[in-house]
Structures are given as structure tokens and as C-alpha cells.
Design a protein around this motif. Structure first.
Motif, PDB file in Angstrom:
ATOM      1  N   ARG A   1     -27.441  -1.330 -68.912  1.00  0.00           N
ATOM      2  CA  ARG A   1     -27.124  -1.519 -70.324  1.00  0.00           C
ATOM      3  C   ARG A   1     -28.249  -1.078 -71.254  1.00  0.00           C
ATOM      4  NH1 ARG A   1     -24.099  -7.281 -71.132  1.00  0.00           N
ATOM      5  NH2 ARG A   1     -22.262  -6.833 -69.868  1.00  0.00           N
TER       6      ARG A   1
ATOM      7  N   GLU B   1     -27.264  -6.291 -75.489  1.00  0.00           N
ATOM      8  CA  GLU B   1     -27.350  -7.412 -74.555  1.00  0.00           C
ATOM      9  C   GLU B   1     -27.735  -6.938 -73.157  1.00  0.00           C
ATOM     10  OE1 GLU B   1     -24.231 -10.563 -74.346  1.00  0.00           O
ATOM     11  OE2 GLU B   1     -24.371 -10.495 -76.532  1.00  0.00           O
TER      12      GLU B   1
ATOM     13  N   LEU C   1     -30.471  -7.610 -72.325  1.00  0.00           N
ATOM     14  CA  LEU C   1     -31.190  -8.837 -72.030  1.00  0.00           C
ATOM     15  C   LEU C   1     -30.257 -10.009 -72.311  1.00  0.00           C
ATOM     16  CD1 LEU C   1     -34.498  -7.898 -73.840  1.00  0.00           C
ATOM     17  CD2 LEU C   1     -34.222  -8.092 -71.380  1.00  0.00           C
ATOM     18  N   THR C   2     -30.014 -10.811 -71.298  1.00  0.00           N
ATOM     19  CA  THR C   2     -29.174 -11.987 -71.461  1.00  0.00           C
ATOM     20  C   THR C   2     -30.049 -13.210 -71.268  1.00  0.00           C
ATOM     21  OG1 THR C   2     -27.363 -10.751 -70.495  1.00  0.00           O
ATOM     22  CG2 THR C   2     -27.068 -13.125 -70.658  1.00  0.00           C
TER      23      THR C   2
ATOM     24  N   GLY D   1     -27.131 -19.974 -64.564  1.00  0.00           N
ATOM     25  CA  GLY D   1     -26.045 -19.253 -65.228  1.00  0.00           C
ATOM     26  C   GLY D   1     -26.245 -17.751 -65.152  1.00  0.00           C
TER      27      GLY D   1
ATOM     28  N   LYS E   1     -25.163 -16.389 -61.953  1.00  0.00           N
ATOM     29  CA  LYS E   1     -23.696 -16.289 -61.905  1.00  0.00           C
ATOM     30  C   LYS E   1     -23.233 -15.028 -62.627  1.00  0.00           C
ATOM     31  CE  LYS E   1     -22.643 -21.137 -61.790  1.00  0.00           C
ATOM     32  NZ  LYS E   1     -22.439 -22.251 -62.699  1.00  0.00           N
ATOM     33  N   ILE E   2     -23.825 -14.789 -63.801  1.00  0.00           N
ATOM     34  CA  ILE E   2     -23.442 -13.609 -64.582  1.00  0.00           C
ATOM     35  C   ILE E   2     -23.753 -12.339 -63.782  1.00  0.00           C
ATOM     36  CG2 ILE E   2     -23.982 -12.256 -66.655  1.00  0.00           C
ATOM     37  CD1 ILE E   2     -24.558 -14.920 -68.081  1.00  0.00           C
TER      38      ILE E   2
ATOM     39  N   LYS F   1     -21.361 -11.820 -60.975  1.00  0.00           N
ATOM     40  CA  LYS F   1     -20.042 -11.407 -61.453  1.00  0.00           C
ATOM     41  C   LYS F   1     -20.043  -9.931 -61.848  1.00  0.00           C
ATOM     42  CE  LYS F   1     -16.118 -12.753 -64.124  1.00  0.00           C
ATOM     43  NZ  LYS F   1     -15.442 -13.772 -64.889  1.00  0.00           N
TER      44      LYS F   1
ATOM     45  N   GLN G   1     -19.981  -7.917 -58.725  1.00  0.00           N
ATOM     46  CA  GLN G   1     -18.672  -8.027 -58.082  1.00  0.00           C
ATOM     47  C   GLN G   1     -17.630  -7.183 -58.825  1.00  0.00           C
ATOM     48  OE1 GLN G   1     -16.787 -11.731 -58.683  1.00  0.00           O
ATOM     49  NE2 GLN G   1     -15.435 -11.539 -56.934  1.00  0.00           N
ATOM     50  N   LYS G   2     -17.781  -7.137 -60.139  1.00  0.00           N
ATOM     51  CA  LYS G   2     -16.820  -6.405 -60.952  1.00  0.00           C
ATOM     52  C   LYS G   2     -16.975  -4.888 -60.747  1.00  0.00           C
ATOM     53  CE  LYS G   2     -15.202  -6.535 -65.694  1.00  0.00           C
ATOM     54  NZ  LYS G   2     -15.586  -6.783 -67.081  1.00  0.00           N
ATOM     55  N   HIS G   3     -18.202  -4.455 -60.555  1.00  0.00           N
ATOM     56  CA  HIS G   3     -18.449  -3.017 -60.385  1.00  0.00           C
ATOM     57  C   HIS G   3     -19.305  -2.764 -59.154  1.00  0.00           C
ATOM     58  CE1 HIS G   3     -16.597  -1.781 -64.117  1.00  0.00           C
ATOM     59  NE2 HIS G   3     -17.187  -2.810 -64.706  1.00  0.00           N
ATOM     60  N   PRO G   4     -18.741  -3.009 -57.967  1.00  0.00           N
ATOM     61  CA  PRO G   4     -19.541  -2.866 -56.745  1.00  0.00           C
ATOM     62  C   PRO G   4     -20.083  -1.451 -56.545  1.00  0.00           C
ATOM     63  CG  PRO G   4     -17.221  -3.200 -56.230  1.00  0.00           C
ATOM     64  CD  PRO G   4     -17.362  -3.405 -57.689  1.00  0.00           C
ATOM     65  N   ASP G   5     -19.384  -0.451 -57.083  1.00  0.00           N
ATOM     66  CA  ASP G   5     -19.855   0.925 -56.913  1.00  0.00           C
ATOM     67  C   ASP G   5     -21.017   1.238 -57.842  1.00  0.00           C
ATOM     68  OD1 ASP G   5     -17.875   1.174 -55.154  1.00  0.00           O
ATOM     69  OD2 ASP G   5     -16.661   2.596 -56.292  1.00  0.00           O
ATOM     70  N   ARG G   6     -21.060   0.515 -58.961  1.00  0.00           N
ATOM     71  CA  ARG G   6     -22.070   0.830 -59.965  1.00  0.00           C
ATOM     72  C   ARG G   6     -23.401   0.172 -59.630  1.00  0.00           C
ATOM     73  NH1 ARG G   6     -20.239  -0.419 -65.917  1.00  0.00           N
ATOM     74  NH2 ARG G   6     -18.567   0.947 -65.211  1.00  0.00           N
TER      75      ARG G   6
ATOM     76  N   SER H   1     -12.781  -3.815 -64.196  1.00  0.00           N
ATOM     77  CA  SER H   1     -13.339  -4.235 -62.921  1.00  0.00           C
ATOM     78  C   SER H   1     -12.765  -3.385 -61.807  1.00  0.00           C
ATOM     79  CB  SER H   1     -13.007  -5.702 -62.684  1.00  0.00           C
ATOM     80  OG  SER H   1     -13.337  -6.046 -61.373  1.00  0.00           O
ATOM     81  N   GLN H   2     -13.639  -2.956 -60.904  1.00  0.00           N
ATOM     82  CA  GLN H   2     -13.162  -2.176 -59.769  1.00  0.00           C
ATOM     83  C   GLN H   2     -12.446  -3.062 -58.761  1.00  0.00           C
ATOM     84  OE1 GLN H   2     -16.907  -0.583 -58.666  1.00  0.00           O
ATOM     85  NE2 GLN H   2     -16.665   1.274 -59.858  1.00  0.00           N
ATOM     86  N   SER H   3     -12.714  -4.350 -58.834  1.00  0.00           N
ATOM     87  CA  SER H   3     -12.132  -5.246 -57.836  1.00  0.00           C
ATOM     88  C   SER H   3     -10.913  -5.980 -58.400  1.00  0.00           C
ATOM     89  CB  SER H   3     -13.188  -6.236 -57.359  1.00  0.00           C
ATOM     90  OG  SER H   3     -13.817  -6.831 -58.464  1.00  0.00           O
TER      91      SER H   3
ATOM     92  N   PHE I   1     -24.592 -15.754 -75.571  1.00  0.00           N
ATOM     93  CA  PHE I   1     -25.250 -16.721 -74.667  1.00  0.00           C
ATOM     94  C   PHE I   1     -24.762 -18.161 -74.855  1.00  0.00           C
ATOM     95  CE2 PHE I   1     -28.622 -13.643 -76.152  1.00  0.00           C
ATOM     96  CZ  PHE I   1     -28.301 -12.684 -75.218  1.00  0.00           C
TER      97      PHE I   1
ATOM     98  N   PHE J   1     -19.742 -15.386 -69.724  1.00  0.00           N
ATOM     99  CA  PHE J   1     -19.612 -13.978 -69.338  1.00  0.00           C
ATOM    100  C   PHE J   1     -19.213 -13.084 -70.514  1.00  0.00           C
ATOM    101  CE2 PHE J   1     -18.434 -16.635 -65.691  1.00  0.00           C
ATOM    102  CZ  PHE J   1     -19.511 -16.340 -64.877  1.00  0.00           C
TER     103      PHE J   1
END
Lengths: 361, 525
Positions: free
Chosen positions: A48, A195, A197-198, A204, A207-208, A211, A214-219, B354-356, B479, B485
Motif C-alpha cells: 500500500r 493507510e 500504516l494501520t 487486532g 488479525k488484519i 485476513k 488470506q484474501k490475496h494469497p497470490d499477492r 478476494s482471491q479466496s 482504526f 478491517f
């Protein structure tokens, strides 16, 4: 009664076995420090970051650092591999990754605020401290300027005010602890337009990060840098390029820095503190044993003497009795003999002889 | 005495601690140097000795093209190193031998052959290769292979057909078990890989051995006869740049191997015990159209030219490595379609998704079409193939969008304005650009049938509607623990705009060119 060489070695063996056993027990008891439960942190997402240097600018402002020589709008400085110093608590460098679709990636460098900081463990005056909010903060009033923290830090972060002749300080990112205490975001986080920087509780953030991966395993690379590095850091990183290519050391291991010295330093109190105790103990035990032995001996001697006396008395009594008996019988015998002789001789002498016998007895 | 021991112990521990620290330091500073390593496509790692157990010396890095050129200079050709089999007339792909007999013979063959030739060259005063052990058996490799596999695509295949005037039998053969020889069988031609494995298996040649023997053998024969021929150098077939320059025929007619134009992809296979009524509708499949989308049949027909259901049944069976029909079809079809989402016209929106994620259930019927009215859903086998063609023809994919008159032309983003003036976002222009990018894409049209679907690229998580909620409805302060998320408003805008521009390869305005989008505030100092 003194201790033998064999016994002494035996004790020493037992003592060292106890020390070793104690260590294993520690490792087996899951006694690792997972960080303060409410500890805060920042997640940096390499994908990002656009490399705008806004965070550097904000850091400069909130920490009231001297104005930069080259303005923050100038982006070419990022091509050099800059480091943090006394006047720059954070820098963003550009890394060229040819195999990436967009050639450059940017990585922000600042204090990672380790869960178990090497700098704080190296500081013998506790000028550096890990607070419960997650920040590693510095107290200039106690600092002696030894700069051990600079050597200890695996990320080469703490910087020293070499230009300050009288009151030089160690300088580094504070995770904006004073701002956070006032309910504000750290300067860099607040200024980041994407963002990248989170800010939030470290739990937390993990977790972010998970996630997003997990959402973009290829990236993303399936790793959160800082989750376990050096025992974990409050500043976390996720990236689409190998971390080693953006200047993050991947050779640090997962052991917190203090653990490297804990064994050796932990032995110091044992040697300094326990050694005299142990020796005194051994001495005391010996002393006591000797005392007891002496007491026992005295008792035995007394008993023996008494017994001997008793036996002697008995023997004496018996001997006396025997002697008496013999004497009596001898007297009786003599009397008898005399009586017989007297009887043979004359009647008048009989009476006088009887009186004599009575006197002898 | 006691004090002395203490001091000594402490000093010892301090020294050990110090040593441990510095050991860690030095370990960290070890850097792997990888410069001076050239990338070549002709690197052959001579590891012939590895099959005889542990090797005594490192394997040899051999640059084939370098040797071919040297031999050419000396007036020698392939036969110098590769002996010819008198029976078949083919050259061995091995060096100076037909097979790997025993350790000593193989070793001596290489040593005698290589060193003799190098020595001869040296004594002739020419540049030559090494003659001492370490010259060839080096521990550090000087090159790395960037060899690309060769794809015999439809164009290259057609060029070979034309050149050989339909000589299919030159390459295609099957093994006749009774006659114990290779014979050509018309209409049974299939891909080389179906029989020739990657690794040695029984008496079969590996794909590597087979293709080099056949291709280079043929090219060489033609060259010797002074006829035009294909290349013989490694680089010509295996280098990425050279591959890109291989001539492509503009129009390749369909290869006929008895395949259907249309077919129903079954949703059941042998050994299914499932209740028939509970099965998915069979998928009408335009086989003819898909032939043009791919370079070779091999892309889908990876093991044989038979139908997918032969090996993949609903529960999965041995022939299909236990991969069920559902997995095989969904991975292959959806997997390939999803690759198309990476194209720049699509990536702007799809890059964020999302890829998944799971495909929305409404999309199932896009492929698993309901049979035409009046026809009872039944086994794919019993459904006439013609009805598959009819079903597909009846489906006219159209990209649905709102009328441009209903799409706001300009959206002013002002709620965040602080350093810069409010941004006038050219909303209408963006929508038109997105629509234009996918307008003629058949695949896209199948999946963007609702008018609001395209809008959801930016207006995500909102139902497809003409009036989606504003960004700030969901994206507020960053935040927040309850919306862990969800990015804040400023980041949402920047991520969406910059992310899309990156993915679609739109270079202007650059991400760091703030005033490319934001106007400077007039009163701002």
C-alpha cells in the motif's frame, strides 16, 4: 569428623543438576512473554505504500526535529539507503524489484518496539523501558550515555546526539507515546494517505494482516514480519516481495534478545549469591555434625565411665563379700580348731577365747 | 579462596556471553554473492554419474551451443559427439554412447572424449576448454539456466504439417504390442506427452529424449540435404526471446481429431450413486470456440484426448488421481476464466476482490444452464448434442449498464478537504472507460448481466443499484475496533483510485503526484 573429597564432589554434582533441571523446567513451562495484552502497534503494508514521505514529514513535525536539509517533497533521496539518526526517527527507502509489476517498493524504517527489547535489556540504568502500551520509551534523566542500546539493537535504530556536547541523548521513535496518551494517532499513521500504516492493538493488527494475506494469497508473502522475529515486535510488516529484499533482516530468529544473555546473566546471581550460601551451608552442616558427634562421644564416655564405675563397685562388693566369707569361714575354722584344741586342753581357757573371736569380727 | 572462584567464574561467563554475541553478529553479516552468473538457455548439467551412486566430483556445467559453434568452426558436425544408431538412423542424444552401461565406461567416455579434443585444440594453438579436473568439475556454477520449454502450438504445428505435406507419420506413432514396433495409426494422433513421460519409465523415452531425437534428428537430416529446416541450436527453441520471434501464422484452421463442436459436460460419471434428480444440470460447452482460445489441446486434455468424464467421476477415481469431476471442471474452467480477470481491463475492479472468495450462487446457472422448456432434464448422454448448440445459441450475452444519462458526470469529493481543494472526480469518464474496456468481451458479458454489476467494482458491498450509498456511509474514521478491517475514508479513496490505476496500468496521474488529482488550495500558504 570432616567431609571427604568424595562427599564434596557428590554435593557439587547434586547442586549443578538442580541448576540444570531448573532451566529445563523454565523452558517447558511455556514461560514466554507474549507482549502486553493491550499493547499497541502499527502494521506496515508494503503493497500500500506509495512512497510519498508524508510520514517522515509528520514525524519531523510532531517530534519537533530540526527542519530537513532537503525538503520532504523531494522524492529522489529515497533511492539512497538512508538510516534513522538523531534528527530522523523514521525514513522511507525505495527498493528496486525488477520482477514486480510496479518496479519500486517502499519500506518505512523506524523503531520496531520489540516486545522484549534488546536495547532495554542492555540498558543498566533502565533509561529505556517497554511500556504497557507497547512503546519502548526513553528517559534521558537517567541515561549515562554508554550507548550499549545502540550496539544491542538488531535493527540499528537508537541514534546518539553526537553534536550535543553537554547533554547528549539517545534518540529514536517513541511510537508517539505522548500523542497516543492524549488519544491521538502517531504522527506517521495519521498522515499516511493510503493507510499503509494501520494503528491498533497488536492482536487486532495480526488479525488484519492474516485476513489480507488470506484474501490475496497470490499477492502477499505468507508471513507477518515482526510476529515472531526477535520474540515479536509491536511494529509489523506484510509484503509482496521477500522481506530480505526490502532491508528487513531474516536471519534474526524468533528468540527475544534478552534470552540470549539470560542464561549467562542468570548464572551470575547463582554464582555470586548461591555460592556463599552453599559453602556456608556445607560448613554449617559439618559444624553441626561435629558438634553432635562430640556430644554423642561425651555421652558415651560418661555412660562408659558410669558403667565401669558400677562394675567396679559390683566387683568390689563381690570381692568384699567373698573376702568376708573367706574371713568368716577362716575365723570359724580357726575358732573351731581352737575350740577343739582347747577342749582337748582345759575347761577354764574356753571363755577367754570366745571373747577374742568376737572382737576380731 | 571463595571470592577468587567467584570472580573467575564471572569473568568466564562474561567472556562466553561476549563471544556468543559476536558470533551472532558475524553470522548475520555473511552475504551471498550472486553476481557474475550468466543466464543461458543452453546449459546442460552433466550428471550422468549420479545414477551410479554418490558422485566423487561436482557435476559438470556444459554449454551446448558453445560446443556446437566450436565444432562448426572445426568443420565437424553432430556426429563428432553423438553416434548414429545404424538400425533407426537416429543420433543418440547421449555423448558418444547409446546407453549408460557402467560407471567406469561412462566416466572414461567423457574423460577420453572431452580432454582429447580440448588437448588437440590447444596444441593447434586454438582457444579450448579445460584439461584439468577442476576446470570442468567446478564447485561454483558460472551460469544459470533460463531454458524455456517448447510449446508446439497450433501455428507451429500447422507449419510442420505444411512443410511435410501432411506427413503426420513422421512424428506421430503408437506402439504396436504384437508387432513390437512403432506404427502410425491414422486418426489416433495425439500429443507426445501422453506417452512420453517426464522421468524415465519402463522402456519409454522421456519427453526430453523423444523430442530431441525426433526434432533435431529431422532438422539435421534436412540440413545435410541442403533443404530449409528448423533450428538445431538450443537457444533457437529454448530461449524466451527467440521463442517470441517464432513465426506465427495469422489464421490456423481447426485441427480435426474427431472432436465435437458442441458437447454436454456431464455432471455424473461412472460409479456415481447419487440420486439423479439431485444432480446439477449438465453444462453445454462450445468446444469449437474454446479451441481458438488455447494454443494446444494439451491445455485442457492434459493426459489423453478423451472426454473429462473418462477419468474424473463425481467421487473421483484412480485414473483421475482421485480428483473429482467437480474439482477438475471447476478448477480448469473457473481457474482459466479467473486468469482473464488479471487482464488490465478487468484488474481494476477484480484486483480488489478476494482471491479466496466464493463465486456468488447466482452464477452457477450461467454454466449449468437450465434445459430448454419442454425438455426434461436427464443424463447428458441422452441429451442430443444439438440441444447443447441450441442452448448456447439461445444465450445472447449482453453487457448490462445504466444509461450514461443516469450516471453522474462529476462527483465532488469535499468532506476531507484540508490541505487541498475538493476533488472533482470525473465519474462519467471513469464509467465509460470501464465499459469500453470490456464491451466486446464475451466472457465478461456472461457475468455482468445486471445493470449495477459494473458499478460494484467501486461501490462494493452495496447491492447493485442506480443509487449506491456514498463512500462515507461505511468508511469513516480509521482504526475503529468494531470495523477492524475497514479502511478510513481518506485511505478508502486513495486505495480505490490508486489501486485501480496501478492494476489497469494507468500511469497518469502518478500515485505521488498529489496535484494531479488535488488542486492546491488558493488560501493555503
Amino acid at each position: 569428623m570432616s567431609i571427604t573429597r568424595r562427599k564434596f564432589l557428590g554435593w557439587m554434582g547434586a547442586a549443578s543438576a538442580a541448576a540444570v533441571a531448573g532451566k529445563t523446567a523454565k523452558a517447558a513451562t511455556n514461560k514466554e512473554f507474549p507482549g502486553y495484552p493491550q499493547g499497541l502497534g502499527v502494521l506496515f503494508d508494503v503493497t500500500r505504500c506509495i512512497g510519498c514521505r508524508r510520514c517522515e514529514e509528520a514525524c519531523n513535525e510532531v517530534n519537533e526535529l530540526p527542519p530537513p536539509e532537503i525538503p520532504f517533497k523531494e522524492l529522489s533521496v529515497m533511492d539512497n539507503k538512508r538510516r534513522t539518526d538523531a534528527d530522523h526517527f523514521t525514513v522511507v527507502n525505495s527498493y528496486n524489484i525488477p520482477e514486480r509489476k510496479i518496479g519500486s517498493v517502499f519500506r518505512k524504517i523506524q523503531c520496531n518496539h520489540c516486545l522484549e527489547p534488546a536495547c532495554a535489556s542492555a540498558c543498566f540504568v533502565k533509561a529505556l523501558k517497554k511500556t504497557e502500551t507497547g512503546a519502548v520509551v526513553y528517559d534521558a534523566s537517567v541515561c549515562v550515555g554508554c550507548r550499549y542500546c545502540m550496539i544491542a539493537c538488531p535493527f540499528e535504530i537508537p541514534a546518539y546526539e553526537y553534536d550535543e556536547p553537554l547533554t547528549p541523548r539517545i534518540r529514536k521513535c517513541t511510537m508517539c507515546a505522548p500523542r497516543v496518551a492524549d488519544g491521538l494517532l502517531p504522527g506517521c499513521v495519521a498522515s499516511c494517505p493510503t493507510e499503509a500504516l494501520t494503528f491498533g492493538k497488536r492482536d487486532g493488527l495480526l488479525k488484519i494482516a492474516r485476513k489480507r494475506i488470506q484474501k490475496h494469497p497470490d499477492r502477499y508473502i505468507d508471513h507477518i514480519y515482526g510476529e515472531r522475529e526477535m520474540g515479536g515486535t509491536s511494529w509489523l510488516y506484510i509484503s509482496d516481495v521477500p522481506f530480505s529484499k526490502i532491508g528487513l533482516r531474516e536471519d534474526l530468529g524468533t528468540k527475544p534478545a534478552p534470552e540470549f544473555t539470560a542464561g549467562a546473566l542468570g548464572a551470575v546471581p547463582m554464582v555470586v549469591g548461591l555460592w556463599p550460601v552453599l559453602l556456608t551451608g556445607i560448613y554449617a552442616i559439618n559444624k553441626r555434625k561435629e558438634k553432635i558427634a562430640a556430644g554423642e562421644q561425651a555421652d558415651a564416655v560418661a555412660a562408659a565411665v558410669e558403667k565401669a564405675n558400677e562394675t567396679a563397685a559390683n566387683n568390689l562388693a563381690a570381692a568384699m563379700e567373698t573376702a568376708e566369707k573367706e574371713k568368716t569361714s577362716a575365723v570359724e575354722k580357726a575358732v573351731k580348731k581352737a575350740l577343739e584344741e582347747a577342749a582337748k586342753r582345759e575347761e577354764p581357757t574356753e571363755a577367754s577365747e570366745k571373747d577374742d573371736t568376737r572382737e576380731d569380727a | 579462596m571463595q571470592k577468587n572462584t567467584c570472580t573467575r567464574q564471572f569473568v568466564l561467563l562474561a567472556v562466553i556471553a561476549g563471544m556468543a554475541f559476536f558470533a551472532a553478529e558475524t553470522r548475520a553479516s555473511t552475504v551471498v554473492a550472486d553476481s557474475n552468473v550468466a543466464e543461458r538457455s543452453d546449459v546442460i548439467n552433466i550428471d550422468a554419474m549420479t545414477i551410479f551412486g554418490p558422485i566423487e566430483r561436482p557435476t559438470v556445467e556444459f554449454l551446448h551451443d558453445k560446443h556446437t559453434q566450436a565444432a562448426k568452426k572445426m568443420g565437424k558436425d553432430c556426429l563428432t559427439c553423438h553416434p548414429r544408431d545404424e538400425d533407426s538412423g537416429q543420433l543418440s542424444i547421449r555423448y558418444m554412447r547409446f546407453g549408460d552401461m557402467d560407471k567406469k565406461t561412462v566416466m572414461d567416455t567423457y574423460h577420453a572424449g572431452c580432454i582429447t579434443c580440448h588437448n588437440e585444440q590447444l596444441s593447434a594453438g586454438e582457444t579450448s576448454g579445460p584439461v584439468v579436473c577442476a576446470g570442468c568439475h567446478g564447485k561454483t556454477k558460472k551460469t544459470i539456466s533460463n531454458r524455456q520449454t517448447v510449446v508446439m502450438d497450433n501455428s507451429l504445428h500447422l507449419r510442420h504439417i505444411r512443410k511435410t505435406k501432411g506427413g503426420c507419420r513422421i512424428c506421430h506413432h503408437v506402439y504396436d504390442i504384437e508387432a513390437k514396433k512403432l506404427v502410425y495409426k491414422r486418426r489416433e494422433e495425439s500429443a507426445c506427452r501422453y506417452c512420453h513421460p517426464d522421468l524415465p519409465e519402463d522402456d519409454r523415452m522421456t519427453i526430453r529424449e523423444a523430442s530431441h531425437t525426433a526434432c533435431i534428428g529431422c532438422h539435421r537430416r534436412l540440413t545435410v540435404q541442403n533443404k530449409s529446416s528448423g533450428p538445431m541450436e538450443c537457444i533457437a527453441c529454448h530461449d524466451a526471446e527467440h521463442q517470441a520471434n517464432i513465426e506465427k501464422l495469422p489464421r490456423v484452421p481447426r485441427l480435426r481429431a474427431g472432436q465435437p463442436d458442441f458437447v454436454f459436460i456431464k455432471t455424473e460419471g461412472e460409479g456415481d450413486t447419487e440420486v439423479k434428480a439431485a444432480r446439477m444440470n449438465p453444462v453445454p460447452f462450445d468446444h469449437k470456440a474454446h479451441e481458438t482460445y488455447n494454443d494446444t489441446c494439451h491445455v485442457c486434455h492434459h493426459a489423453t484426448l478423451t472426454g473429462c468424464g473418462e477419468c474424473h467421476s463425481t467421487p473421483g477415481k484412480r485414473e483421475g488421481s482421485g480428483i473429482s469431476l467437480e474439482q477438475a471442471m471447476h478448477r480448469n474452467c473457473i481457474g482459466c476464466h479467473e486468469q482473464r480477470q488479471l487482464e488490465s481491463a478487468c484488474a481494476g475492479c477484480h484486483g480488489f476482490m478476494s482471491q479466496s472468495r466464493q463465486m456468488p450462487q447466482t452464477y452457477c446457472s450461467t454454466c449449468h444452464m437450465a434445459p430448454p422448456v419442454g425438455e426434461v432434464r436427464t443424463d447428458a448422454d441422452r441429451m442430443p448434442v444439438a440441444s447443447a448448440a441450441e442452448m448456447l445459441a439461445a444465450r445472447t450475452p449482453t453487457l448490462a449498464t445504466y444509461d450514461m444519462a443516469d450516471v453522474p458526470e462529476k462527483v465532488t469529493i469535499e468532506s476531507l478537504s484540508e490541505t487541498y481543494a475538493p476533488v472533482d472526480m470525473p465519474h462519467g469518464k471513469i464509467v465509460s472507460a470501464l465499459v469500453n474496456g470490456i464491451e466486446n468481451n464475451k466472457l465478461t458479458a456472461y457475468f455482468h448481466t445486471e445493470r449495477g454489476t459494473l458499478c460494484r467494482g467501486c461501490h462494493h458491498n452495496s447491492p447493485a443499484t442506480k443509487t449506491p450509498p456514498r463512500c462515507v456511509s461505511c468508511h469513516d474514521k480509521p482504526f475503529q475496533e468494531k470495523t477492524l478491517f475497514r479502511p478510513g475514508l481518506m485511505a478508502a479513496y486513495h486505495q480505490q483510485c490508486m489501486g485501480c490505476h496501478d492494476q489497469m496500468g494507468i500511469e497518469k496521474p502518478a500515485s505521488r503526484d498529489c496535484i494531479g488529482c488535488h488542486k492546491e488550495k488558493r488560501n493555503h500558504q
